[in-house]
Scaffold this motif. Structure first.
Motif, short mmCIF file in Angstrom:
data_model
loop_
_atom_site.label_atom_id
_atom_site.label_comp_id
_atom_site.label_asym_id
_atom_site.label_seq_id
_atom_site.Cartn_x
_atom_site.Cartn_y
_atom_site.Cartn_z
N MET A 1 0.83 -1.21 0.00
CA MET A 1 0.00 0.00 0.00
C MET A 1 0.86 1.26 0.00
SD MET A 1 -3.16 0.70 -0.20
CE MET A 1 -4.05 2.24 -0.25
N ALA A 2 2.04 1.14 0.65
CA ALA A 2 2.93 2.30 0.75
C ALA A 2 3.39 2.77 -0.63
CB ALA A 2 4.14 1.97 1.62
N LYS A 3 3.59 1.78 -1.57
CA LYS A 3 4.05 2.16 -2.90
C LYS A 3 2.98 2.95 -3.65
CE LYS A 3 2.90 -2.59 -4.26
NZ LYS A 3 3.44 -3.88 -4.64
N TYR A 4 1.70 2.62 -3.42
CA TYR A 4 0.63 3.38 -4.07
C TYR A 4 0.46 4.75 -3.41
CZ TYR A 4 -0.61 -1.00 -6.36
OH TYR A 4 -0.57 -2.15 -7.12
N LYS A 5 0.68 4.80 -2.09
CA LYS A 5 0.57 6.08 -1.38
C LYS A 5 1.62 7.06 -1.90
CE LYS A 5 0.44 8.01 3.29
NZ LYS A 5 0.61 7.71 4.73
N ALA A 6 2.83 6.53 -2.17
CA ALA A 6 3.89 7.39 -2.70
C ALA A 6 3.52 7.91 -4.09
CB ALA A 6 5.20 6.60 -2.78
N LEU A 7 2.91 7.05 -4.91
CA LEU A 7 2.47 7.49 -6.24
C LEU A 7 1.37 8.54 -6.15
CD1 LEU A 7 2.29 4.35 -8.57
CD2 LEU A 7 3.48 6.49 -9.00
N MET A 8 0.43 8.35 -5.23
CA MET A 8 -0.66 9.32 -5.07
C MET A 8 -0.12 10.67 -4.63
SD MET A 8 -3.69 7.03 -3.34
CE MET A 8 -4.81 8.41 -3.29
N THR A 9 0.83 10.65 -3.71
CA THR A 9 1.44 11.90 -3.24
C THR A 9 2.13 12.61 -4.40
OG1 THR A 9 1.80 10.92 -1.07
CG2 THR A 9 3.05 12.90 -1.60
N LYS A 10 2.86 11.85 -5.21
CA LYS A 10 3.55 12.43 -6.36
C LYS A 10 2.54 12.99 -7.37
CE LYS A 10 6.75 11.14 -10.07
NZ LYS A 10 5.80 11.29 -11.17
N ASP A 11 1.45 12.26 -7.61
CA ASP A 11 0.42 12.73 -8.54
C ASP A 11 -0.19 14.05 -8.08
OD1 ASP A 11 0.78 10.58 -10.17
OD2 ASP A 11 -0.99 9.49 -9.49
N LEU A 12 -0.47 14.13 -6.77
CA LEU A 12 -1.10 15.35 -6.24
C LEU A 12 -0.16 16.54 -6.37
CD1 LEU A 12 -3.56 16.54 -4.84
CD2 LEU A 12 -2.52 15.94 -2.63
N GLN A 13 1.12 16.32 -6.06
CA GLN A 13 2.11 17.39 -6.17
C GLN A 13 2.24 17.84 -7.63
OE1 GLN A 13 5.53 15.48 -4.46
NE2 GLN A 13 5.04 16.12 -2.37
N HIS A 14 2.24 16.87 -8.54
CA HIS A 14 2.36 17.18 -9.97
C HIS A 14 1.15 17.96 -10.46
CE1 HIS A 14 3.89 15.53 -14.07
NE2 HIS A 14 3.66 16.81 -14.09
N ALA A 15 -0.05 17.52 -10.05
CA ALA A 15 -1.28 18.17 -10.51
C ALA A 15 -1.38 19.60 -10.00
CB ALA A 15 -2.49 17.36 -10.05
N LEU A 16 -0.88 19.84 -8.78
CA LEU A 16 -0.96 21.19 -8.20
C LEU A 16 -0.03 22.17 -8.91
CD1 LEU A 16 -1.13 20.31 -4.40
CD2 LEU A 16 -2.98 21.16 -5.84
N ASP B 1 0.76 21.91 -12.32
CA ASP B 1 0.45 22.00 -13.74
C ASP B 1 -0.95 22.58 -13.93
OD1 ASP B 1 -0.41 21.36 -16.41
OD2 ASP B 1 1.22 19.91 -16.53
N PRO B 2 -1.11 23.74 -14.61
CA PRO B 2 -2.43 24.37 -14.77
C PRO B 2 -3.43 23.47 -15.49
CG PRO B 2 -0.67 25.89 -15.39
CD PRO B 2 -0.03 24.57 -15.18
N VAL B 3 -2.97 22.71 -16.50
CA VAL B 3 -3.88 21.84 -17.24
C VAL B 3 -4.42 20.73 -16.34
CG1 VAL B 3 -4.12 20.25 -19.18
CG2 VAL B 3 -2.75 22.32 -19.44
N LEU B 4 -3.51 20.11 -15.58
CA LEU B 4 -3.92 19.04 -14.67
C LEU B 4 -4.81 19.60 -13.56
CD1 LEU B 4 -0.58 17.02 -14.35
CD2 LEU B 4 -2.54 16.55 -15.82
N MET B 5 -4.49 20.82 -13.11
CA MET B 5 -5.30 21.46 -12.07
C MET B 5 -6.72 21.70 -12.57
SD MET B 5 -5.43 22.84 -9.02
CE MET B 5 -3.90 23.51 -8.42
N ALA B 6 -6.84 22.14 -13.84
CA ALA B 6 -8.17 22.37 -14.42
C ALA B 6 -8.95 21.08 -14.52
CB ALA B 6 -8.01 23.01 -15.80
#
Length: 241
Positions: free
Chosen positions: A1-16, A18-23
């Protein structure tokens, strides 16, 4: 589960960042609020100023906004996958404990879960449709469309720039509600080729309280969605090899 949590954290940081991903992330919430508060205002304003009855198109607007949510959540994940391909991160994940299978599972599960939550809020809270148990059929079809759109971008684009261009063509996905509400009789068969036709048709039949046709259209739509998803996964895997 920890490996998916790390991916989710990275995705959230990336989306915040990038304006396109944020939209894409905020877009479904905006649609939900506009449906709840903006649609009644638009109905009243058009009636008072132009004697135009927007209310008679409630079913069309409801299904159009409903099929837009999986497109936005799918686009969010699809662009994240293209970013990772551009940075060679997909090959990196394949040699970690996550492995290629775990990566793909996560990338399909994320848009599906996002779409289920946001679509359920829309169908229940927006007041655009009456929520009945048959609505769950439409919710399931909408949930399958989100990973389908993600894979559509990732499988047929070589990089994020191509993905953004392809996402505009992918806007044709929303033609389904147009066919359901404005194309007469047997010509509606043309809409069956578009995945968004099926949840829009199921929603329309649900609003007209026709449980048996709802179930029949749900089954046909489910077969088409699963076939499209299988095809997209196959193309994506072949492209990664």
């Amino acid at each position: 589960m920890a490996k998916y949590k790390a991916l989710m954290t990275k995705d959230l940081q990336h989306a915040l960042k990038d304006p396109v991903l944020m939209a894409d992330m905020i877009g479904p919430l905006v649609l939900i609020f506009l449906s709840r508060f903006g649609f009644p205002i638009a109905v009243h304003w058009l009636d008072m100023n132009y004697s135009f009855n927007l209310e008679q198109y409630r079913g069309f607007v409801a299904s159009l906004l409903a099929v837009t949510i999986p497109m936005l959540t799918g686009m969010l994940t699809g662009l994240l996958m293209l970013d990772e391909r551009d940075e060679n991160m997909i090959a990196y994940y394949a040699v970690t404990p996550l492995m290629h299978k775990g990566y793909l599972l996560y990338r399909l599960a994320l848009p599906t879960l996002l779409c289920i939550v946001l679509s359920a809020i829309y169908l229940q809270w927006s007041t655009m449709t009456e929520f009945r148990w048959e609505t769950l059929y439409a919710l399931l079809l909408l949930a399958l469309e989100s990973p389908m759109f993600s894979l559509f971008l990732a499988a047929f684009s070589s990089n994020k720039v191509e993905g953004l261009a392809l996402s505009k063509i992918g806007g044709l996905f929303i033609i389904g509600p147009v066919v359901v509400h404005f194309v007469p009789g047997a010509w509606q068969a043309l809409g069956a080729l578009f995945p968004s036709y099926w949840p829009a048709k199921v929603l329309d039949l649900t609003m007209h309280n026709e449980p048996l046709p709802v179930f029949v259209y749900f089954l046909m739509g489910l077969v088409l969605h699963l076939a499209c998803l299988y095809f997209m996964v196959t193309v994506f895997k072949n492209k990664q090899e």
